[in-house]
Scaffold this active site. Structure first.
Site, PDB file in Angstrom:
ATOM      1  N   SER A 135     -32.288  -4.572 -34.709  1.00 40.56           N
ATOM      2  CA  SER A 135     -33.434  -3.742 -34.330  1.00 40.56           C
ATOM      3  C   SER A 135     -34.587  -4.584 -33.824  1.00 40.56           C
ATOM      4  O   SER A 135     -35.461  -4.082 -33.127  1.00 40.56           O
ATOM      5  CB  SER A 135     -33.955  -2.963 -35.531  1.00 40.56           C
ATOM      6  N   GLU A 184     -29.775   1.758 -27.019  1.00 37.66           N
ATOM      7  CA  GLU A 184     -30.466   0.794 -26.157  1.00 37.66           C
ATOM      8  C   GLU A 184     -29.500  -0.358 -25.869  1.00 37.66           C
ATOM      9  O   GLU A 184     -29.020  -1.019 -26.798  1.00 37.66           O
ATOM     10  CB  GLU A 184     -31.741   0.274 -26.846  1.00 37.66           C
ATOM     11  N   ASN A 222     -38.940   1.139 -30.417  1.00 41.49           N
ATOM     12  CA  ASN A 222     -39.755   0.615 -31.514  1.00 41.49           C
ATOM     13  C   ASN A 222     -41.050  -0.023 -31.028  1.00 41.49           C
ATOM     14  O   ASN A 222     -41.944  -0.298 -31.816  1.00 41.49           O
ATOM     15  CB  ASN A 222     -38.955  -0.377 -32.368  1.00 41.49           C
TER      16      ASN A 222
END
Ligand SMILES: NC(=O)c1ccc[n+]([C@@H]2O[C@H](COP(=O)([O-])OP(=O)(O)OC[C@H]3O[C@@H](n4cnc5c(N)ncnc54)[C@H](O)[C@@H]3O)[C@@H](O)[C@H]2O)c1
Length: 415
Positions: A135, A184, A222
């Site tokens: 992430s 993504e 994010n």
């Protein structure tokens, strides 16, 4: 993202003959294994912890049993899917069978991932595509040489760069992977465009919607989402509005949840960690500076729903003290910018989206797709830009910058 002509890439061969290894059988790994198996791939689900991979298969079975009970799938399909997944316990990734694609989803530690990718390079053929579900870590940091850290120490002070960095990329799934459509597809500096295109096409065949982005801090979702939390927290911190009312104002603007209730659901600690990570990786850009408000929540153990108390207090899964002031919410929205939660939030979301595209890290279309599918926003930044106009966004930011100088509200050059 447009389809291109990479359909002859080995990743896109008959799934039955295109085995996949998923490393890490936690929340994400189990879900990714399920998605790959549902698409017809033989899947090796690998975890270092004794019994973890087998338990993950049990969790997948339980989840699918609920789908069968609801009539959403048949027992025959479930049995076929489960038959595709082989659990394996090992911490030595050189023992993972030869596959076409590895998706690494172990703990979020750079050193652990670096070691794993070097083991994979020893044992998998150079054609095997190596993806990480990280992430927050940079693809380039996994690939390049390193002289610090555990991995470097293991290698006598210098951990080598990968020999075939072209086949390394990010495949960032969202939680839970079987449900969330967005992936993504993250390109490192060295990632081969043909590999990126093939991986994007593969996840499309898995029923997902790929967006392409550079390995920039927070990738698309994010990063662009930071001000959704930050603006609300700052307004509450300053006493301009209470938490329940800011949530109401944003729900009225079309967001499914307000930022306060949403961070209580995500976990204030988890949300703060993402924010801190983006902030540190951008050399502490004031745009991403975490708020004292959220730090205090975390310090006090008010982590959200999981601890029974965060911004709000929860009893039997319901917030008992979220009491919005309907009249106040109506009065703030459309009033002066500084006290308008919707104007502040939208201007900042547009600014982030526009800036990301301006830096060449993603396309406008992919930014909007990512925000709609990854965070359930009613629109993407470019949708709001079209609605508000660049002048209005710039003016909003300029007003905020006058009140709060220091760079947080500097407009993107692209505005
Ligand atoms: N949880 C999320 O919402 C989310 C979303 C997107 C991406 N991610 C990323 O996905 C990855 C996994 O996250 P998660 O939430 O599934 O974690 P998790 O803690 O649920 O699972 C991690 C698993 O990896 C195993 N593991 C740890 N070290 C290992 C090693 N050296 N070799 C093999 N297995 C090892 C652990 O035993 C555990 O089962 C992380 O990189 C995380 O940043 C998480």
């Amino acid at each position: 993202m447009t389809t291109s002509h990479h359909e002859d890439h080995p990743l896109l061969a008959d799934p039955a003959r295109t085995p996949v290894a998923v490393l890490g059988a936690g929340a994400m790994g189990a879900g990714i294994a399920q998605v790959a198996a549902a698409a017809g791939h033989p899947v090796h689900l690998v975890d270092a912890q004794e019994g973890a991979a087998a338990k993950a298969v049990d969790r997948i079975r339980d989840g699918l049993a609920r789908q069968v009970a609801k009539g959403r799938t048949g027992q025959g399909d479930v049995d076929a899917l489960l038959g595709q997944i082989t659990p394996l316990t090992t911490s030595d990734m050189t023992t993972v069978p030869a596959v076409a694609l590895v998706v690494e989803a172990v703990v979020e530690h750079l050193d652990v991932k670096r070691v794993i990718f070097r083991q994979l390079e020893q044992s998998q053929s150079p054609g095997t595509v190596l993806a990480t579900n990280t992430s927050s870590l940079s693809i380039d940091a996994i690939v390049r040489e390193a002289t610090t850290g555990h991995d470097a120490a293991l290698h006598g002070g210098r951990s080598p760069a990968l020999q075939h960095p072209g086949r390394v990329l990010g495949l960032h799934f969202f939680n839970p992977p079987p449900v969330m459509r967005l992936v993504e597809v993250v390109r490192g500096v060295r990632s081969d465009p043909a590999v990126l295109q093939a991986a994007a096409e593969l996840v499309r065949r898995w029923g997902k919607t790929p967006v392409l982005c550079a390995s920039t801090p927070g990738f698309i979702v994010n990063r662009v989402a930071r001000p959704f939390y930050g603006e609300a927290q700052r307004m509450v911190e300053e006493g301009l509005v209470d938490a329940a009312t800011v949530d109401l104002a944003l729900r009225r603007a079309g967001f499914r949840m307000g930022p306060m209730e949403l961070t209580d659901l995500i976990g204030q600690d988890v949300n703060l960690a993402v924010g801190e990570s983006v902030w540190h990786q951008t050399d502490e850009d004031p745009r991403y500076a975490p708020t004292d408000y959220q730090r205090a929540l975390v310090r006090d153990g008010r982590l959200g729903r999981k601890t029974g108390r965060g911004v709000f207090t929860y009893e039997d899964g319901r917030a008992v003290d979220a009491d919005p002031d309907e009249e106040l919410a109506g009065r703030l929205v459309g009033g002066p910018v500084v006290t308008d939660p919707v104007a502040r939030t939208l201007a900042m979301l547009v600014n982030e989206g526009v800036d990301l595209v301006h830096r060449g890290e993603a396309s406008a279309e992919d930014v909007d797709t990512a925000m709609r599918l990854g965070t359930n926003y009613p629109k993407g930044p470019f949708g709001w830009l079209a609605e508000l106009g660049a002048d209005r966004v710039r003016e909003t930011l300029a007003e905020l910058d006058l009140v709060y100088p220091g760079g947080r509200y500097r407009p993107s050059e692209a505005l």
